[in-house]
Scaffold this active site. Structure first.
Site, short mmCIF file in Angstrom:
data_model
loop_
_atom_site.label_atom_id
_atom_site.label_comp_id
_atom_site.label_asym_id
_atom_site.label_seq_id
_atom_site.Cartn_x
_atom_site.Cartn_y
_atom_site.Cartn_z
N LYS A 80 -30.12 25.73 4.35
CA LYS A 80 -30.02 25.30 2.94
C LYS A 80 -29.92 26.52 2.03
O LYS A 80 -30.31 26.49 0.86
CB LYS A 80 -31.22 24.44 2.54
CG LYS A 80 -31.28 23.08 3.27
CD LYS A 80 -30.19 22.14 2.80
CE LYS A 80 -30.23 20.81 3.58
NZ LYS A 80 -29.03 19.99 3.32
N ARG A 81 -29.43 27.61 2.59
CA ARG A 81 -29.20 28.86 1.84
C ARG A 81 -30.49 29.32 1.14
O ARG A 81 -30.47 29.83 0.02
CB ARG A 81 -28.06 28.71 0.83
CG ARG A 81 -26.75 28.18 1.43
CD ARG A 81 -26.30 28.94 2.66
NE ARG A 81 -25.02 28.48 3.19
CZ ARG A 81 -24.86 27.88 4.38
NH1 ARG A 81 -25.90 27.63 5.17
NH2 ARG A 81 -23.64 27.52 4.79
N ALA A 88 -30.40 30.48 -2.78
CA ALA A 88 -29.56 29.61 -3.62
C ALA A 88 -30.35 28.97 -4.76
O ALA A 88 -29.86 28.04 -5.41
CB ALA A 88 -28.91 28.53 -2.77
N LEU A 143 -33.39 26.95 -6.86
CA LEU A 143 -34.16 25.71 -6.76
C LEU A 143 -33.51 24.73 -5.78
O LEU A 143 -32.28 24.60 -5.75
CB LEU A 143 -34.18 25.07 -8.16
CG LEU A 143 -34.87 23.73 -8.32
CD1 LEU A 143 -36.38 23.90 -8.23
CD2 LEU A 143 -34.50 23.13 -9.69
N LEU A 153 -32.12 21.65 -5.22
CA LEU A 153 -31.62 20.63 -6.16
C LEU A 153 -31.85 19.23 -5.63
O LEU A 153 -32.03 18.29 -6.41
CB LEU A 153 -30.13 20.88 -6.44
CG LEU A 153 -29.83 22.22 -7.14
CD1 LEU A 153 -28.34 22.51 -7.16
CD2 LEU A 153 -30.39 22.22 -8.57
N GLY A 185 -32.94 30.23 -9.38
CA GLY A 185 -34.32 30.59 -9.05
C GLY A 185 -34.43 31.76 -8.10
O GLY A 185 -35.47 32.43 -8.06
N GLU A 202 -34.53 34.57 -10.32
CA GLU A 202 -35.84 34.58 -11.00
C GLU A 202 -36.91 35.18 -10.09
O GLU A 202 -37.75 35.96 -10.54
CB GLU A 202 -36.22 33.16 -11.42
CG GLU A 202 -35.29 32.61 -12.51
CD GLU A 202 -35.68 31.21 -12.94
OE1 GLU A 202 -36.29 31.08 -14.01
OE2 GLU A 202 -35.39 30.25 -12.20
N GLU A 240 -27.45 27.21 -13.92
CA GLU A 240 -28.26 26.11 -14.47
C GLU A 240 -27.46 25.23 -15.42
O GLU A 240 -27.56 24.00 -15.40
CB GLU A 240 -29.50 26.68 -15.18
CG GLU A 240 -30.65 27.07 -14.27
CD GLU A 240 -30.46 28.45 -13.62
OE1 GLU A 240 -29.40 29.06 -13.78
OE2 GLU A 240 -31.40 28.89 -12.95
N ARG A 283 -25.42 22.70 -13.86
CA ARG A 283 -26.22 21.65 -13.19
C ARG A 283 -26.98 20.78 -14.19
O ARG A 283 -27.74 19.90 -13.80
CB ARG A 283 -27.24 22.27 -12.23
CG ARG A 283 -26.69 23.31 -11.27
CD ARG A 283 -25.97 22.71 -10.09
NE ARG A 283 -25.42 23.76 -9.25
CZ ARG A 283 -24.14 23.87 -8.90
NH1 ARG A 283 -23.26 22.98 -9.30
NH2 ARG A 283 -23.73 24.87 -8.14
#
Ligand code: 1HE
Length: 257
Positions: free
Chosen positions: A20-21, A57, A59, A61, A104, A107, A127, A130
């Site tokens: 999931k990267r 990658a 958060l 999602l 993230g 971040e 972001e 999305r």
């Protein structure tokens, strides 16, 4: 999801969800927290890196899509707590970046103290595309690193920047050939681990706070930290070692730096 390894005095935390990267779910954040706490007890410096082809990658999602507003706020608060633990502990943290350093993930990297990117790294804050906003401290930390105008551009336009641009923008301090970010970050962390612990603590905790003070307050606080650190037994021994020619000299920069 998180690997932990101790190499000498350096703790290595690996984001390990490559399928999931390395997208960060709630459970993942909890595991990062546990690993950071373990490193605090066992190591003198740390490195965060990603397994697989990408650093992170951002958060998760899939998980985010099912949240209520309150759960979203609490989730963001948890990221803040964990990243603050990283930022204002007593260990210097180095981030080894490759592939996607996104949302993230950027971040998280911004909460570390030194970022090393390899040439495959790319940086984005998708972001806006999305329908969400940064929630892992990016509006504070990432904006301070690269400046609000650049962050605004990245968030509004979905702009992706390469490692060289990220270095120019102050997002990363080192760019190294592809595949060498982890090795370089460990090398740098090993150097930091050999510093006086109090000096590292002061650098990590005082520098960012002093930046938020007035000039007068900053200079006042600096004098106290300076005097306090110089009178620790470790500093006295290190200063004596230099004067007695038992300690290394400062050297001219290597070509890589
Ligand atoms: C994910 C995620 C994710 C990948 N959450 N599942 N982050 C983003 O908007 C970035 C979204 N990800 C991407 O743009 C790409 O995945 C990458 C550029 C990072 C990598 O591309 P690639 O071609 O290597 O991988 P892929 O085929 O896109 O993804 C592989 C799998 O990982 C796939 O799932 P699968 O079930 O189809 O195999 C993807 O759905 C999954 N995956 N990224 C969930 N992020 C605290 S607030 C922070 C706010 C943010 O971080 S916003 C930014 C979110």
């Amino acid at each position: 999801m998180v690997t932990y390894e101790l190499r000498g005095d350096v703790a290595l935390i690996g984001l390990n969800r490559p399928e999931k990267r390395n997208a960060i779910s709630d459970r993942f954040v909890g595991q990062i927290e546990q690993a950071v706490l373990r490193a605090r007890a066992e190591a003198k410096a740390g490195v965060i890196h990603g397994h697989g082809n990408h650093f992170c990658a951002g958060l998760d999602l899939a998980e985010h899509v099912q949240k209520t507003p309150l759960e979203g706020v609490e989730g963001s608060g948890k990221w803040h707590d964990v990243f603050t633990l990283l930022e204002f502990g007593s260990l210097p943290w180095f981030c080894a970046l490759h592939g996607a350093v996104v949302g993230g993930g950027l971040e998280l990297a911004s909460a570390a103290h030194v970022r090393v990117a390899d040439e495959s790294a790319f940086f984005a804050l998708p972001e806006g595309t999305r329908g969400i906003f940064v929630g892992g401290g990016g509006s504070v930390r990432t904006a301070r690193l690269m400046g609000v105008a650049r962050m605004t551009d990245m968030m509004l336009t979905g702009r992706s920047v390469d490692a060289e641009t990220a270095e120019r923008w102050n997002l990363v301090q080192y760019v190294v050939p592809e595949g060498q970010a982890l090795e370089t970050a460990v090398e740098l962390a090993t150097k930091a681990a050999a510093n006086a612990a109090f000096s590292n603590y002061a650098v990590i905790n005082a520098l960012p706070r002093i930046q938020a003070m007035s000039r007068d307050d900053g200079l006042f606080v600096e004098s106290f930290i300076s005097s306090f650190s110089a009178t620790t037994p470790e500093a006295e021994e290190r200063l004596r070692a230099f004067l007695e020619k038992r300690a290394g000299k400062v050297t001219a920069p290597s070509r890589r730096a």
